[in-house]
Motif scaffolding. Structure first.
Motif, mmCIF file in Angstrom:
data_model
loop_
_atom_site.group_PDB
_atom_site.id
_atom_site.type_symbol
_atom_site.label_atom_id
_atom_site.label_comp_id
_atom_site.label_asym_id
_atom_site.label_seq_id
_atom_site.Cartn_x
_atom_site.Cartn_y
_atom_site.Cartn_z
ATOM 1 N N LYS A 248 44.524 39.737 35.459
ATOM 2 C CA LYS A 248 43.916 38.771 34.538
ATOM 3 C C LYS A 248 43.554 39.398 33.185
ATOM 4 N N GLU A 249 43.186 40.683 33.218
ATOM 5 C CA GLU A 249 42.727 41.294 31.964
ATOM 6 C C GLU A 249 43.825 41.410 30.907
ATOM 7 N N PHE A 250 45.075 41.127 31.327
ATOM 8 C CA PHE A 250 46.170 41.195 30.351
ATOM 9 C C PHE A 250 46.422 39.855 29.647
ATOM 10 N N ALA A 251 45.454 38.934 29.829
ATOM 11 C CA ALA A 251 45.628 37.585 29.252
ATOM 12 C C ALA A 251 45.803 37.608 27.734
ATOM 13 N N ASN A 252 45.204 38.618 27.105
ATOM 14 C CA ASN A 252 45.316 38.672 25.645
ATOM 15 C C ASN A 252 46.448 39.561 25.160
ATOM 16 N N ASP A 253 47.082 40.216 26.101
ATOM 17 C CA ASP A 253 48.209 41.095 25.749
ATOM 18 C C ASP A 253 49.388 40.234 25.314
ATOM 19 N N SER A 254 49.941 40.509 24.171
ATOM 20 C CA SER A 254 51.005 39.639 23.638
ATOM 21 C C SER A 254 52.207 39.554 24.573
ATOM 22 N N ALA A 255 52.483 40.609 25.335
ATOM 23 C CA ALA A 255 53.657 40.604 26.223
ATOM 24 C C ALA A 255 53.481 39.649 27.390
ATOM 25 N N PHE A 256 52.192 39.483 27.832
ATOM 26 C CA PHE A 256 51.971 38.658 29.037
ATOM 27 C C PHE A 256 51.273 37.328 28.758
ATOM 28 N N LYS A 257 50.956 37.116 27.443
ATOM 29 C CA LYS A 257 50.183 35.918 27.103
ATOM 30 C C LYS A 257 50.861 34.628 27.604
ATOM 31 N N ASP A 258 52.172 34.607 27.405
ATOM 32 C CA ASP A 258 52.888 33.367 27.753
ATOM 33 C C ASP A 258 52.888 33.086 29.245
ATOM 34 N N VAL A 259 53.141 34.112 30.032
ATOM 35 C CA VAL A 259 53.240 33.859 31.481
ATOM 36 C C VAL A 259 51.885 33.601 32.110
ATOM 37 N N LEU A 260 50.815 34.139 31.471
ATOM 38 C CA LEU A 260 49.484 33.938 32.056
ATOM 39 C C LEU A 260 48.856 32.607 31.655
ATOM 40 N N LYS A 261 49.509 31.973 30.661
ATOM 41 C CA LYS A 261 48.981 30.667 30.216
ATOM 42 C C LYS A 261 49.288 29.607 31.285
ATOM 43 N N PRO A 262 48.286 28.854 31.731
ATOM 44 C CA PRO A 262 48.579 27.867 32.792
ATOM 45 C C PRO A 262 49.366 26.660 32.248
ATOM 46 N N ALA A 263 50.153 26.046 33.143
ATOM 47 C CA ALA A 263 50.928 24.858 32.733
ATOM 48 C C ALA A 263 50.003 23.715 32.353
ATOM 49 N N PHE A 264 48.924 23.539 33.094
ATOM 50 C CA PHE A 264 47.919 22.507 32.790
ATOM 51 C C PHE A 264 46.554 23.178 32.673
ATOM 52 N N GLY A 265 45.686 22.619 31.909
ATOM 53 C CA GLY A 265 44.285 23.046 31.856
ATOM 54 C C GLY A 265 44.070 24.384 31.159
ATOM 55 N N LYS A 266 42.853 24.968 31.445
ATOM 56 C CA LYS A 266 42.442 26.211 30.749
ATOM 57 C C LYS A 266 42.460 27.395 31.713
#
Ligand code: ADP
Length: 652
Positions: free
Chosen positions: A84-102
């Protein structure tokens, strides 16, 4: 000249159909089940991660030590979860973003298809060889079953079969007379048409010339309006009234008028609508009809063509399989009629043109105990009917109702309604402002003989044969005093016929033997004329010969006109006997009948030929006039033959 046919009545209302239980749409259920089954499939799609190769994983993801865990599913694919801590990492931002919601997507975030577990483990070990024990990725193994496809593969074929069955039922229901759009959920429901009280605006004013019948049904109207006047004195009101009469004599009209006068709802159904391809449907429709009727009481139930279900039971059972179904429908009808109390306010009117065919159980007291006979209207009644149907027409002063009624003997009320409508159509086609006498006469001709077909190609030789044929009819009927008076002769093709002679039948209840034989001669006049003039005969006399044969057999077997057969009649007024299977006479009598009929027709033919031989010159004159004018009237014949001879014998 006894055409039959129904008319498009100006009074008929667009009926309101009320088959119960049709508001619910079953397709919603199907859609719901399908969505329910497919939901997991879609939810899988939404939550599954990005598909990547081992090389990309090894090069871009693994060295960053971002992997939280790997789950190997079904030994086929590895699901990779990112910390989870890689949520702000540009490489993983897209995959960690949920399809719906926050928040962050729960993963898996990446998926790698693996060849085999062993090679995957080997490659992972190799890639992690410089990692400390803490940094090594947790690998777990799970087995997942995809229930959606499992369930779908079971349920889908059933769903498809079900949908197909339903579709076929709808189709067959639509064609088999179930007018209400039969589906499997309502095929046992009654398909009766309900006309609400405010909509049935037909009254006795619209019914003409049925005075006696009207008197009888007025009592029903009184009961429906004020039942207490009758019940107070302990009187029982009839539950069923049978209207008997030829088609188009106003049976339906009378029933509607009763409903209109009493201001009660009117259920209308045809007997044949009870009979479907499913066993038991008829009975259940009868039940449903009476259930609906009781809810709407006081009301009138009108069953047209009741003979479709009410024919005598047991008769011809071995011949038709449909008999059982009809019998159970009839039984149900009888039960229902016994079931409701005399004063329940439901009155059943039924119509038939074959009362003799009906089951006696249907006619016994307590069921259809009143019988009202309607007949073809007489001259005065026809005048009345003309008046009713002329109300909406715009006509000029040349119309003489008395004359028109005189021109239409044997016509039913429906025929007259049809003539009135036809005349308006004819006048409109001629772009007239008002309907005239000629339009009515054209309409009558059209109803009697069909539409003029001037375009029919007829060679001059054929035309000559037709002219002599019709001239033969005209001449013989003119010279024989008991044949109905001739109105006109035409050689313009109409409907199916190539030429025609119009007569004005006199309305008589009795016909003597002489009248019958003279009629035979007049009908044979066409063929005899061809025989005399051309020396050979044509196929044009088919219709005439059919009529002659029928009449000759009737004379011998029904009316007792033949000396050798004697005063015996094989007529069956009950309609119970099937003449095709079992003849009511011996073989010798059968032979004798055939011989006598042949003799009778032979003698009539010789007599006709004799008459024509003697008047050959007149025959030629009439035929030539016909060829010239195509249509000739009584006056033209008078100019050739003189006044028609009157006999001293009173006609009958
Ligand atoms: P049935 O039920 O006897 O076959 P209908 O009642 O359906 O005949 O008659 C058909 C049409 O013929 C009616 O709608 C009406 O226009 C006309 N008709 C028949 N009889 C009469 C009558 N006595 N008076 C007026 N119109 C009639």
């Amino acid at each position: 000249m006894n055409p039959s046919g129904s008319s498009n009545s100006p009074q008929s209302n667009p009926p309101k159909r009320e088959p119960a239980g049709r508001g619910f749409n079953w397709w919603w259920i199907y859609l719901f089940i399908l969505t329910f089954l497919l939901f997991p499939l879609f939810s899988n799609i939404f939550s599954s991660g990005e598909e990547i190769t081992w090389q990309k994983f090894e090069r871009d993801i693994l060295p960053r030590k971002a992997v939280e865990k790997i789950v190997v599913v079904n030994n086929e694919k590895a699901e990779i979860y990112i910390k989870k801590e890689f949520a702000n990492d540009s490489a993983f931002k897209d995959v960690l973003k949920p399809a719906f919601g926050k928040g962050e997507s729960p993963g898996p975030h990446y998926i790698i298809s693996i060849g085999s577990v062993e090679s995957f483990e080997r490659k992972l070990d190799e890639a992690e060889k410089n990692f400390s024990a803490d940094e090594r990725i947790n690998v777990s193994y799970v087995k997942k079953t995809n229930w959606t496809w499992g369930i779908l593969s079971w349920v889908l074929p059933f769903l498809l079969l079900f949908a197909l069955w339903n579709f076929l039922l709808r189709r067959s229901g639509g064609m088999g007379g179930g007018v209400g759009g039969t589906s499997i959920f309502n095929f046992g429901k009654s398909t009766a048409t309900l006309i609400e009280k405010q909509k049935s605006n037909i009254t006795f004013d619209d019914v003409a010339g049925l005075e006696e019948a009207e008197m009888e049904v007025r009592e029903i109207v009184d009961f429906l309006k004020n039942p207490e006047t009758f019940t107070k004195l302990g009187a029982k009101i009839p539950r069923g009234v049978m209207l008997v009469g030829p088609p188009g004599t106003g049976k339906t009209l009378l029933a509607k008028a009763v409903a209109g006068e009493a201001q009660v709802p009117f259920f209308s159904i045809s007997g044949s609508e009870f009979v479907e391809m499913f066993v038991g449907v008829g009975a259940s429709r009868v039940r449903d009809l009476f259930k609906q009727a009781k809810e709407k009481a006081p009301c009138i139930v009108f069953i047209d063509e009741i003979d479709a279900i009410g024919r005598s039971r047991g008769k011809g059972a071995f011949l038709s399989g449909a008999n059982d179904e009809r019998e159970s429908t009839l039984n149900q009808l009888l039960t229902e009629m016994d079931g409701f109390g005399t004063n329940s306010g439901v009155i059943v009117l039924a119509a038939t043109n074959r009362a003799d065919m009906l089951d006696p159980a249907l006619l016994r007291p307590g069921r259809f105990d009143r019988h009202i006979y309607l007949e073809l209207p007489n001259m005065k009644e026809r005048e009345e009917i003309f008046k009713v149907h002329m109300r909406p027409l715009i006509m000029d002063d040349t119309i003489d109702i008395h004359f028109l009624a005189g021109q239409t003997p044997g016509f039913s009320g429906a025929d007259i309604a049809n003539i009135c409508n036809e005349s308006a159509l004819i006048a409109a086609r001629k772009k007239r402002e008002k309907i005239g006498r000629d339009d009515f006469l054209d309409a009558i001709d059209r109803v009697v003989a069909g539409l003029e077909k001037k375009s029919k190609i007829i060679s001059p030789e054929e035309k000559k044969i037709i002219a002599y044929h019709e001239a033969g009819h005209a001449l013989v009927s003119w010279l024989l005093s008991r044949v109905d008076p001739l109105v006109k002769v035409s050689i313009i093709p109409r409907g199916k016929s190539l030429g025609a002679a119009w007569y004005l039948p006199e309305e008589k209840q009795l016909r003597s033997e002489t009248t019958f034989t003279e009629h035979l001669c007049a009908t044979l006049g066409g063929r005899a004329a061809e025989d005399i003039i051309f020396g050979e005969v044509s196929s044009g006399a088919l219709d005439d010969l059919e009529k002659v044969t029928r009449e000759a057999y009737m004379m011998v077997t029904y009316y007792g006109f033949n000396k050798k057969i004697g005063n015996i009649s094989f007529y069956d007024s009950t309609g119970q006997r099937d003449m095709g299977i079992q003849k009511p006479y011996s073989e010798e009598t059968g032979k004798l009948i055939d011989e006598e009929v042949r003799k009778l027709v032979g003698e009539a033919y010789e007599r006709t030929k004799g008459i024509l031989q003697q008047n050959k010159e007149s025959l030629q004159k009439i035929a030539e006039l016909l060829l010239r004018k195509e249509i000739i009237f009584k006056d033209d014949l008078e100019s050739i033959l003189g006044k028609r001879p009157e006999t001293s014998v009173k006609k009958s």
